[in-house]
Design a protein around this motif. Sequence first.
Motif, short mmCIF file in Angstrom:
data_model
loop_
_atom_site.label_atom_id
_atom_site.label_comp_id
_atom_site.label_asym_id
_atom_site.label_seq_id
_atom_site.Cartn_x
_atom_site.Cartn_y
_atom_site.Cartn_z
N TRP A 117 0.96 -1.13 -0.07
CA TRP A 117 -0.06 0.03 0.08
C TRP A 117 0.76 1.24 -0.10
O TRP A 117 2.06 1.26 0.51
CB TRP A 117 -0.99 -0.04 1.21
CG TRP A 117 -1.88 1.31 1.42
CD1 TRP A 117 -2.79 1.50 1.02
CD2 TRP A 117 -1.35 2.37 2.21
NE1 TRP A 117 -3.32 2.77 1.23
CE2 TRP A 117 -2.32 3.27 2.21
CE3 TRP A 117 -0.22 2.77 3.00
CZ2 TRP A 117 -2.44 4.64 2.53
CZ3 TRP A 117 -0.18 4.05 3.47
CH2 TRP A 117 -1.11 4.85 3.42
N GLY A 119 0.65 5.74 0.61
CA GLY A 119 -0.15 7.00 0.55
C GLY A 119 0.46 8.14 -0.29
O GLY A 119 1.30 7.68 -1.34
N THR A 122 3.85 8.06 2.62
CA THR A 122 4.27 6.69 3.59
C THR A 122 3.80 5.62 2.46
O THR A 122 3.19 5.42 1.58
CB THR A 122 3.23 6.53 4.45
OG1 THR A 122 1.83 6.85 4.16
CG2 THR A 122 3.54 7.78 5.45
N GLU A 124 3.52 1.18 3.19
CA GLU A 124 3.25 -0.18 3.88
C GLU A 124 4.12 -1.25 3.04
O GLU A 124 3.74 -1.54 2.02
CB GLU A 124 1.78 -0.48 4.06
CG GLU A 124 1.40 -1.73 4.78
CD GLU A 124 0.16 -2.39 4.84
OE1 GLU A 124 -0.72 -2.05 5.70
OE2 GLU A 124 -0.04 -3.14 3.82
N VAL A 146 4.47 0.20 8.46
CA VAL A 146 4.35 1.51 7.61
C VAL A 146 5.63 2.41 8.04
O VAL A 146 5.90 2.66 8.99
CB VAL A 146 3.11 1.93 8.58
CG1 VAL A 146 2.55 3.43 7.67
CG2 VAL A 146 1.82 1.12 8.36
N ASN A 177 -5.61 -0.89 2.10
CA ASN A 177 -6.50 -0.08 2.47
C ASN A 177 -7.17 -0.32 3.84
O ASN A 177 -7.61 0.49 4.61
CB ASN A 177 -7.56 0.18 1.28
CG ASN A 177 -6.72 0.89 0.29
OD1 ASN A 177 -6.03 1.94 0.32
ND2 ASN A 177 -7.25 0.41 -1.27
N ARG A 179 -6.45 -2.27 6.33
CA ARG A 179 -5.40 -1.86 7.47
C ARG A 179 -5.29 -0.30 7.87
O ARG A 179 -5.19 -0.21 8.88
CB ARG A 179 -4.09 -2.74 7.35
CG ARG A 179 -4.22 -4.17 7.32
CD ARG A 179 -2.79 -4.95 7.28
NE ARG A 179 -2.44 -4.59 6.04
CZ ARG A 179 -2.49 -5.26 4.72
NH1 ARG A 179 -3.17 -6.61 5.01
NH2 ARG A 179 -2.00 -5.05 3.50
N ARG A 180 -5.19 0.44 6.64
CA ARG A 180 -5.26 1.89 6.93
C ARG A 180 -6.27 2.37 7.57
O ARG A 180 -6.16 3.36 8.64
CB ARG A 180 -4.95 2.55 5.56
CG ARG A 180 -4.79 3.93 5.73
CD ARG A 180 -4.57 4.46 4.25
NE ARG A 180 -4.62 5.97 4.31
CZ ARG A 180 -5.73 6.81 3.96
NH1 ARG A 180 -6.87 6.01 3.74
NH2 ARG A 180 -5.93 8.01 4.09
N GLN A 181 -7.45 1.63 7.49
CA GLN A 181 -8.65 2.22 8.12
C GLN A 181 -8.47 1.89 9.52
O GLN A 181 -9.14 2.57 10.62
CB GLN A 181 -9.87 1.87 7.52
CG GLN A 181 -11.20 2.24 8.11
CD GLN A 181 -11.35 3.64 8.04
OE1 GLN A 181 -10.96 4.43 6.97
NE2 GLN A 181 -12.02 4.27 8.83
N ARG A 183 -5.89 1.43 11.18
CA ARG A 183 -5.10 2.37 12.10
C ARG A 183 -5.62 3.59 12.29
O ARG A 183 -5.56 4.18 13.39
CB ARG A 183 -3.81 2.39 11.19
CG ARG A 183 -2.84 1.31 10.97
CD ARG A 183 -1.52 1.63 10.39
NE ARG A 183 -1.74 1.73 9.00
CZ ARG A 183 -1.63 0.87 8.15
NH1 ARG A 183 -1.43 -0.17 8.51
NH2 ARG A 183 -1.60 1.10 6.83
#
Length: 380
Positions: A117, A119, A122, A124, A146, A177, A179-181, A183
């Motif tokens: 992933w 951003g 950043t 992952e 991350v 995505n 896992r991002r949510q 976090r």
Amino acid sequence: MSSPLIVRERERPSGAPPLSQAQLPERTVQDSLVFATVPLGSDGAIRDLYRSFLGTVRVGRLMEDMDLFSVWTCRAFLLYPPGYFPLIVTAYVDEFELTPFLPQPDQDIRLRGRVTWTGKTTLEAEVRMEQLKGEDWRVLTKAFFVLAARTLHNEPMEVNRLRPTTPAEEKIVAAGNQRRQRRFELADDRSLLQAPTSEEYAMLHSNYLATLAGGDLSPACLPETPRRAGCERLSESRLTTTVFAHPIDRNMYNTVFGGYIMRMAQELSSANTYLLCNETPILRYISYIAFRRPIKIGTLMILHSMMTYTEGNFEQLQVCVEVMEPKTGETVTTNVFYLTYQTASLAPLVFPDSYSGRWSSLLTSPVLIASFAAVVYVLG
């Protein structure tokens, strides 16, 4: 002698503006796929570094290697024009899972990494450790790191966009995505500011009654009521160590390398569990690793380990890392870890001896409790 990475950063043309993500080529999951080997089976000197006093592999050493390898994975993924080269720092570790396959100290271990992933600034990276069993590679550990891209002056630096090219890669990015949510939800958790529910009160009261060994239970006699064997107060389940941050453990910013902090926290929590359970524990899961701020070289690192929750033969430990400036005495918390261990025998029942101990320790974030419950359900 200057580091080659720093030299390449300084070679950026004077006055050249930072690149935006739109100016960088898109990359795929396959672009980042890299491998490395920990030669435990073929190098005796390396094997001694990883061997514990029990003859097993030191998990903390493996965690340290995985953190370092996550940076290498991101390096393989990133693609910039000549003169641009970011520094990569660990910001967070998510879903650090250890499988039932325990590492063997006399066989090589393979590391495999890929970016899952991205951003704006950043990335992952998924890192796996595998060991050959017959003709098959068995996964030993898996974690998602991350990482943040920074310039030499610690400014955010935009990274290449991750573009899925196959249905399998689309699933990988979609999971990233999610896992991002997760976090975001964990960072926004406010459970400690809310009054406990009736179910939480009932659970704590049940645990409290389970610690009593009988006798007079009148309010006046409760402080002197004998405790049942196999029970521990939270205040008595702590273990602390203090070390200086030395230059040998520094990263490119002259701050402490994140993998070293992870190893110190794991080995302290393992020793804490060993002392409380009187047997060697097996690390099963790490729910949460947050790197809140860097640790400067020359400061004192104070690591506090505490067993916060137990169920059956599973134990959850919290490790907080504090940093003290020796000259001023100022202390700040820089890192927090939640680790789940398993023992062969039943774990002691831990109970709080203060209101803050009840809610800040036993009833941590619902996300963390859910992770602990999942581990107990799968392995118990």
